[in-house]
Write a protein that holds these residues in place. Sequence first.
Motif, PDB file in Angstrom:
ATOM      1  N   TRP A 265       4.488  60.069  82.093  1.00 57.81           N
ATOM      2  CA  TRP A 265       3.501  59.002  82.340  1.00 57.81           C
ATOM      3  C   TRP A 265       4.233  57.696  82.442  1.00 57.81           C
ATOM      4  N   LEU A 266       3.975  56.993  83.557  1.00 57.29           N
ATOM      5  CA  LEU A 266       4.640  55.714  83.773  1.00 57.29           C
ATOM      6  C   LEU A 266       3.612  54.607  83.686  1.00 57.29           C
ATOM      7  N   THR A 267       3.833  53.718  82.752  1.00 56.16           N
ATOM      8  CA  THR A 267       2.990  52.539  82.614  1.00 56.16           C
ATOM      9  C   THR A 267       3.921  51.333  82.701  1.00 56.16           C
ATOM     10  N   PRO A 268       3.403  50.128  82.746  1.00 57.05           N
ATOM     11  CA  PRO A 268       4.291  49.003  83.050  1.00 57.05           C
ATOM     12  C   PRO A 268       5.568  48.988  82.198  1.00 57.05           C
ATOM     13  N   GLY A 269       6.680  49.229  82.847  1.00 54.38           N
ATOM     14  CA  GLY A 269       7.984  49.154  82.196  1.00 54.38           C
ATOM     15  C   GLY A 269       8.396  50.376  81.420  1.00 54.38           C
ATOM     16  N   ALA A 270       7.501  51.323  81.218  1.00 58.01           N
ATOM     17  CA  ALA A 270       7.817  52.431  80.318  1.00 58.01           C
ATOM     18  C   ALA A 270       7.505  53.781  80.939  1.00 58.01           C
ATOM     19  N   SER A 271       8.365  54.728  80.691  1.00 55.64           N
ATOM     20  CA  SER A 271       8.152  56.127  81.054  1.00 55.64           C
ATOM     21  C   SER A 271       7.976  56.919  79.775  1.00 55.64           C
ATOM     22  N   THR A 272       6.895  57.652  79.668  1.00 56.80           N
ATOM     23  CA  THR A 272       6.606  58.376  78.442  1.00 56.80           C
ATOM     24  C   THR A 272       6.463  59.863  78.705  1.00 56.80           C
TER      25      THR A 272
END
Lengths: 337, 337, 337, 337
Positions: A265-272
Motif C-alpha cells: 500500500w502506497l500512501t503519501p511518502g510511504a510504502s506499507t
Amino acid sequence: LLVTDPLRVGVVGLGRLGRIHAENIKNRTRALELVRVADTLEEVARSAAAQLDVPWSTHFDDVLCDAEVDAVVIVTPTPLHASMIEQASAAGKHIFCEKPIAQDIESAKQAVEAAQRSGVQLQLGFHRRFDPDWAAAMRRIEAGELGQIYFFRSTLRDMEPPSLDFLRDSGGIFFDMMIHDFDVARWMVGEVIEITACGAAIADPRVAEFNDVDQGIAVLRFANGALGVIDVSRSAGYGYECATEIVGSRATVRIAHGQRFNVEWLTPGASTTDYAAGFLERFPQAYLLELEDFAAAVRDGRPVRVNGHDGIGALNLAIAADRSRAEKRAVPVAPIQ
Amino acid sequence: LLVTDPLRVGVVGLGRLGRIHAENIKNRTRALELVRVADTLEEVARSAAAQLDVPWSTHFDDVLCDAEVDAVVIVTPTPLHASMIEQASAAGKHIFCEKPIAQDIESAKQAVEAAQRSGVQLQLGFHRRFDPDWAAAMRRIEAGELGQIYFFRSTLRDMEPPSLDFLRDSGGIFFDMMIHDFDVARWMVGEVIEITACGAAIADPRVAEFNDVDQGIAVLRFANGALGVIDVSRSAGYGYECATEIVGSRATVRIAHGQRFNVEWLTPGASTTDYAAGFLERFPQAYLLELEDFAAAVRDGRPVRVNGHDGIGALNLAIAADRSRAEKRAVPVAPIQ
Amino acid sequence: LLVTDPLRVGVVGLGRLGRIHAENIKNRTRALELVRVADTLEEVARSAAAQLDVPWSTHFDDVLCDAEVDAVVIVTPTPLHASMIEQASAAGKHIFCEKPIAQDIESAKQAVEAAQRSGVQLQLGFHRRFDPDWAAAMRRIEAGELGQIYFFRSTLRDMEPPSLDFLRDSGGIFFDMMIHDFDVARWMVGEVIEITACGAAIADPRVAEFNDVDQGIAVLRFANGALGVIDVSRSAGYGYECATEIVGSRATVRIAHGQRFNVEWLTPGASTTDYAAGFLERFPQAYLLELEDFAAAVRDGRPVRVNGHDGIGALNLAIAADRSRAEKRAVPVAPIQ
Amino acid sequence: LLVTDPLRVGVVGLGRLGRIHAENIKNRTRALELVRVADTLEEVARSAAAQLDVPWSTHFDDVLCDAEVDAVVIVTPTPLHASMIEQASAAGKHIFCEKPIAQDIESAKQAVEAAQRSGVQLQLGFHRRFDPDWAAAMRRIEAGELGQIYFFRSTLRDMEPPSLDFLRDSGGIFFDMMIHDFDVARWMVGEVIEITACGAAIADPRVAEFNDVDQGIAVLRFANGALGVIDVSRSAGYGYECATEIVGSRATVRIAHGQRFNVEWLTPGASTTDYAAGFLERFPQAYLLELEDFAAAVRDGRPVRVNGHDGIGALNLAIAADRSRAEKRAVPVAPIQ
C-alpha cells in the motif's frame, strides 16, 4: 496398516497449537485421519470434538486404548511430554510430540529409549525443518553451495507475550522459544560445543519473579569452528518474526521475515506491507507438512526426519544456555552419551 | 578553454530546476564554474545571485555578451527554447537546454542547425540517461544481456500536479512529461514506428479546459518489432515514481521506484518505507552528472551524449501521441528527414 | 576565519580513505578547501598532490606550520592518532581524526585534553552518524517513535579481508571494525554497562598468529536495560554489509544492506540485484557530509557532532570486548572518569 | 444435500489444470469429494483415476448420469464450454467452469440462461479473485481506502509459451490469457466502455500464421473515468508473472510478482531470489479456495462469487480487444443486454 490408508491419529492437548494440528488433520490432508481428540478440560475437549466431528475424552488412556488409533499427537504442557511418550510407547502407538521433549536430559533419554524399545516412531515438532523456505535453503546447503560455514544467525520474536501464567510454567525462554533455533542450528550447521547466553526482563519485568527473561541472546561456537548468534524476544511489538541467516565462504543465505500478503500500500511518502502477526500466519504449510511427513515415515517404515535424539540435542543446548546466563560465562556443551 | 579549467557557465531561468542546476554547479562540482545567472524577474535573479555569490541580470543578452561565459544552461519555459538556442549559437556559446527542445519540429530543426553551423555543442536535459540506475541497466543492455527485446514499459508519476497556470503553458502531458519516457524508449530500445495514445482529465478535470489530460498512456511499436507502454500521471498521490522495465528473450531488467532512505519502520503488522516525493529526491546525482558530462564533452571536443537530434526524436513522438489521442487511432511515426 | 570562507585543510595520510577525503574536499564541496596533502611515503604524497593540484610533503610538521591551514584531517595508522592530535592541538589546528582515537584510554584522554586546552575542535570519523539512512532513523528515534528500547543489533562485514600486514597492525577486530558499531550503539541507544564477546579465526586462521580473529561477536547490556548484539566479519564473501536494527516497545527500525543500483535483473527463475561491494560504495555521501559538518561546526563555533569523548567511549567498549573474549566471561564496562 | 456433507463432484477434462483441480479435491479439502473423473482420452482418464482412486470414464454423459455427482468441474477446451454447461444444467448438476465461458457472446448467453432455468449454480474459474493477495487488496478497496480510482494496471506473463497446437485452438491471446485481467479490471475497478488494443508476434512469429500474437496490450477506459493498461506475454523468459496495480486519489495498491521461496542467496555482489515459474507455483491456494467457495455457495444456497454474467463481461472485452487490434483504433464496448 496398509500403505494406502491414512495414519489414524488422536490429538492430545487442545490448546491453540493442538487445535491447529487437529484441524489440519481433519480438513487439509488425506495422509492422516483424525480418530479422536482429548484434553483434560472437558469443555475444551467437547467443543473441539463437536467442531471436528470426532469422539472426545479427558483421559489420555482412552486414546491409548483405542485400537483405531495408530499414532498420538502430543500437544500437552512440557512437563508431561516425557511420561506421555513412555505411555504411548508402552501402548504401541507412534508418537508425534511437540517440543521440548522434556525439561531434563535424564527424562528425555528414558522417553527416547522407551520408544525405541517398543519399536514405535517418535518425531519432535520442530516444524521449521518442514517449512518450504527453510527446506529450500537446506537443500542448497546440503549441495555444498555455501562452502565452509562461518556464521549462523537466527531470530525468533513473538509480537506479544503469552500470559504470565503460561510463562511461569513454560520452563523459561531458552526451553520454550529458543529451542526451535537450537534445533535449526544443529540441523543446518552442526553440533555446538560452547554457549554463552544472557537475557533481560525488560518488556515485562514481572517475568523476573520466576527467574525468566523476555529477551534472550545466545552465542554459539560450533564444532566446525563457526560462530552463531540467536536472539529471541517475547515482545517484538511489530509482529512475529522468524528469520535465519548463514554466512559461508562461497555464499550467504537468508530466510527472511514473511509478509502476510504480497501486497504493497502506497500512501503519501510511504510504502506499507503487512507482516505476519504470529506463527500460525508464518508457518501454515510447515504445520501440515510435518504431520504428513510423519505419516509417510510411519507408513513407509523409514526413519522420521526429526527424531528423539534431535529432541535431546536441542534440550542440551537450552540447559547450557540457562547455566551460562546464570554464571555469566561461556559454558562448554557436554556431548550426549 | 584549457583542458584543466572548469567550464564557465551562465544559468538562464531560475525556477525550481534552474536553481538546482545553479546550486549544483556552484557547490558540488569542479567541472563547471558558475559565472552568472539570469531571470526575467528581477527579484528572482537578485535573490539567487545573492545566495550563489555571482552577478545577475534580467536579460539573456547580458549572458551572451559575457566573454567569461563558455556555455549557457537554458531552463526557461519551453516556448523560448528554440530561439534561445539560436541566439546562444550565434554568440558562440555551448548550450545545455532543458527538454523539450521545442513545440514543433520545424523550430527544433532550425535550432539544431543553428548550433551545428556555429560549431557549438548542444545537449538536451534528458537526465535519466545519466542516472546511475538507468546507466547501469543500459551498460548491460548494450552488452547484449537482454537478447532480443520484446517489451518496454516506462512509468512517470508526479505526486501532485503543478499549478494550473504552469499546466496551461506546458504544451500538454505528452510534451512536458512523457517526453522523458519517449527519450528513454528511443535510447534503450530504438526508433518507434507507431503510437497509439489516450488520456483522461480525472484528478483535476479543469485541465480539460485547455485540452490537456492528467493521466496519459501511449502504446509504442518499435522498428525492431517490440511493443511498449508508457503511462504518466500528474497526481499519483503516494509520491513521485519513475520506473522502467524491459523484457527480453534472455533476461528482463527493472529499474524501480526509489526509496528515500534505506530504512524500514515496523509497527504492529506493518512495514513502512519512505518513497521519494519528487524528481529532486529521486535524481540528485543525475542532475549533477549530466552537467559534468556536458562539461567533459565540451572540454574534450567529443560529441555530447544527448544531442539535438535526440531532442527532435522525442518531440516527434510527443506530436504523434497527441494526434493519436485526438483521433482515437494508431498513428504512424514519420521518420525525421 | 570568515564565515563565508571555506575551511582550509591539509589531509595527512593518503591511503585509500585519505585519498577519498582529499578528493571529496577538492571536487565535491565548497565548504572545505584542500590546501595541502602529506604522507610519509614520498611517492604516495607526490602522486596524490599531482592529481589534486596541491602542494605535498612527507612531514606532518609542514602541514602544521602552514598558516594557510585551518584544520587537519588525520587518516594515518591508529598508533599515530593520539600524538598527532596533540601536535595539531599545539599548532592550533582544528582536527578531524579517523577512528579509533587511540589504542589505550590514557593516550586517548591526553589527546582529548590537549585539544580542549588549545581550544581547537576535535571530531572523530564515525561517518555512519552522517549517513542519510542512519541520520533519518535517528531523527525518528529522538522523536520517541521507538518507545522504550529493548534490543539493538548491528552488523558490519567486509567482502574480503585487508592484507595480513594491515591486520597485524590494526589493533584487532574490536578496535578496527567493531568500534564503528560501538559508536552507533552508544549514539542510538546509550551507555553500555557490560560486554560479553568472542571470536573465531575461521576464514583465514593465520590471523590467530597475532591473537586476532576474523569473525567477532559482542553482546551488550545497556544502562537502560536493553540488550544488544554486534557481529562483524572480515570475509563475508558476498559483499560489504553494514546494517542496524533497533527493537522498541512502539516500533522497530531497520537500516538495511544497500543495493548498488536500484536495478533488478530477472533471468529464468531468479531475480538478481547488485549489492555494494565496499564501504566506499555504501557510504559515498556520509564521507562527504561528515567533513562538511565538521567545517560548519568550526565555522559556526558550535560543538562537533562526534567529539573526543565519543572516541574514548567507543574505545572503552573495544577494550572490554577484547578482555571478555580472552577471559570467556561477561566483563563490566567501567565508566570513563 | 446436507449442510455438513462435502459437495460431490466429477472433474471433466484432465489436462494440467484439470489434474490440479482433481488432486486438490481429493487430498486437500473436506469441502468437496471427488466422485469420478472423465477425459475423452482413455489413457489419460484411466491413469488419473488410478492415482486418485476414483472411477473414470471417457464420456461426459457418464458423469451427468451419476446420481452421486452433485456438481461438475469443467476443464475441457474452450469450444466445448458452452454446450457442456447446457448439458450439465439439463442434468441438474451445479457447474464450475474454466474460463472463458465461450468464444462468442450468443453461446455464452445461452449457457448462462440454461443454468438459470435449471436452477443450478454456475461459477467461472477466475481464480485470482480467491487468491489471498488479490482478496486482501480488494477488501481494502471495498472499504474505500483508494479513494477515486485513476489508473489500473495488470500484467500476465508466461515463462514459456504452450505448444503451437494448443495456441492454434486457444482462441487467441485476448481470449485465453488476457481474459483473466479483463475480469480483474471489471471486479476491482468497474465496467469498461472503450478498448484500444494491439499485439505483436515477436517471440515466435509462427503464431502470426493463425492471426495470433504473443505479446498483447490493451488500454481500457472505464465508465468511472479511470484509464487502465493490461500487458500480457507468452514468453517472458524469466518466469511467470501476474501483477496488478491500482492508483487512487488516496492510496495506490500493488500486488506483486511472487517469490517462490522467501529465501535470498547472496554471492559476490549479487542478491538472488527465486521467482515463481508458473501459475501453479503462484496460485496454489487460489485454485483450492475457489472450489471451496463454490462448494460453500452451493451448500448455503447463496450466489457464487464469479457468475455467468462475469463470464460474459470478460468475454465481451476480449472480443472488443480483438477488433481494436484488427482495426487499429479505439473500439467502444457495447453493454451486454
